[in-house]
Design an enzyme around this catalytic site. Structure first.
Site, PDB file in Angstrom:
ATOM      1  N   PRO A   2      65.151 -32.971  29.470  1.00 47.63           N
ATOM      2  CG  PRO A   2      64.958 -30.865  28.528  1.00 47.63           C
ATOM      3  CD  PRO A   2      65.949 -31.780  29.189  1.00 47.63           C
ATOM      4  CD  GLU A   3      61.705 -38.438  30.133  1.00 49.19           C
ATOM      5  OE1 GLU A   3      60.893 -39.238  29.628  1.00 49.19           O
ATOM      6  OE2 GLU A   3      61.975 -38.425  31.347  1.00 49.19           O
TER       7      GLU A   3
END
Length: 293
Positions: A2-3
């Site tokens: 996840p960013e």
């Protein structure tokens, strides 16, 4: 992994359930995540109130009434779900019927708000750590991080100064968490396309010899902010594991311009080229070889 947009989406989902609420009960069903949980993990949380729920890069930070901070990272496959205790109603708009598959529910927070916050992580690359608030500046997980790309201080001048003299590729520079915090492969590819800059371009070319920003730096900063804000609005991108706290998918993957679109038409107006995939530093890069210079 996840960013920033995915982590910010999760933070916003957890906020109404956790912020201002007390940890009434903490269950640790498996303590060996990416690294073991602190031995006093339950004791340092139970009875404490979450004064604020923030984010730094890809980390969630729960500021506690005790003076401690709970640092949480989703890892590769981690996700949070918010449920109402005993199924009596919803917690804001983030309620979703509880999944019957609980084998990977490793940590469960029972909040005084009536919410049950469950951390599920099949691959166990996620992590949780408790540190004293006055030690955050020296915390190894956080101390080397660059500026927040959506913060007021992040601008073309700051980015140009960080890239001055760098011979690495522009893409590699943007993935360096010491230069910008929170960006990952997806949003770097997307931001570079919006800025019409090649990922193979040398990083130093967005700055003058003096370190002053040029027009490329201005376009790049605008592209970064635009793509991040758009992704957050859509709940992030769901390619494999990311889910919002209500269990739903993020939707930004339907608006990718280049990422994972190898061989498909470039979406720059007037461009008749197709998206190309190359490998840089072991990571897939998607870009248009015609309009990104």
């Amino acid at each position: 992994m996840p960013e920033l947009p995915e982590v910010e989406t999760v933070r916003r989902g957890l906020e109404p359930a956790m912020e201002g609420a007390r940890f009434a009960k903490v269950e640790v069903r498996r303590s060996d995540l990416r690294w073991p949980l602190p031995k006093d993990f339950v004791g340092r949380l139970e009875g404490k109130t979450v004064a604020g729920l923030g984010r730094r890069a890809k980390y969630l930070l729960a500021d506690l009434s005790s003076g401690d901070v709970l640092i949480m990272h989703l890892g590769m496959s981690g996700s949070f779900r918010v449920f109402r205790d005993h199924g009596n109603g919803a917690v804001g708009r983030y309620y979703r019927e509880r999944s019957k598959s609980v084998a990977h529910d490793h940590v469960v927070f029972h909040m005084s708000s009536g919410a049950i916050v469950t951390f599920n992580d099949p691959r166990r690359f996620g992590s949780m750590k408790i540190v004293a608030r006055d030690k955050l500046d020296t915390e190894p997980l956080l101390k080397g991080l660059g500026p927040e790309p959506l913060g007021n201080a992040f601008d073309a001048a700051m980015l140009a100064k960080a890239c001055k003299g760098k011979k690495t590729s522009l893409k590699a520079a943007l993935l360096d968490q010491r230069i910008i915090a929170g960006l990952g492969n997806i949003y770097v590819c997307e931001a570079l396309h919006r800025a019409l800059l090649s990922p193979k371009r040398q990083a130093s070319t967005i700055a003058a010899r003096t370190g002053e920003p040029n027009e490329r730096a201005e376009r790049l900063v605008a592209g970064i902010k635009t793509v991040l804000n758009a992704a957050i609005k859509d709940g992030g991108s769901s390619l494999r594991d990311h889910r919002r706290t209500d269990g739903d998918l993020g939707m930004f993957q339907h608006h990718f311009r280049v990422y994972d679109r190898d061989g498909q038409p470039c979406r720059t107006p007037g461009c008749r080229s197709t998206v190309k995939r190359i490998v840089q530093n072991g990571r897939s890069t998607f870009y248009c070889p015609i309009c990104q210079k």
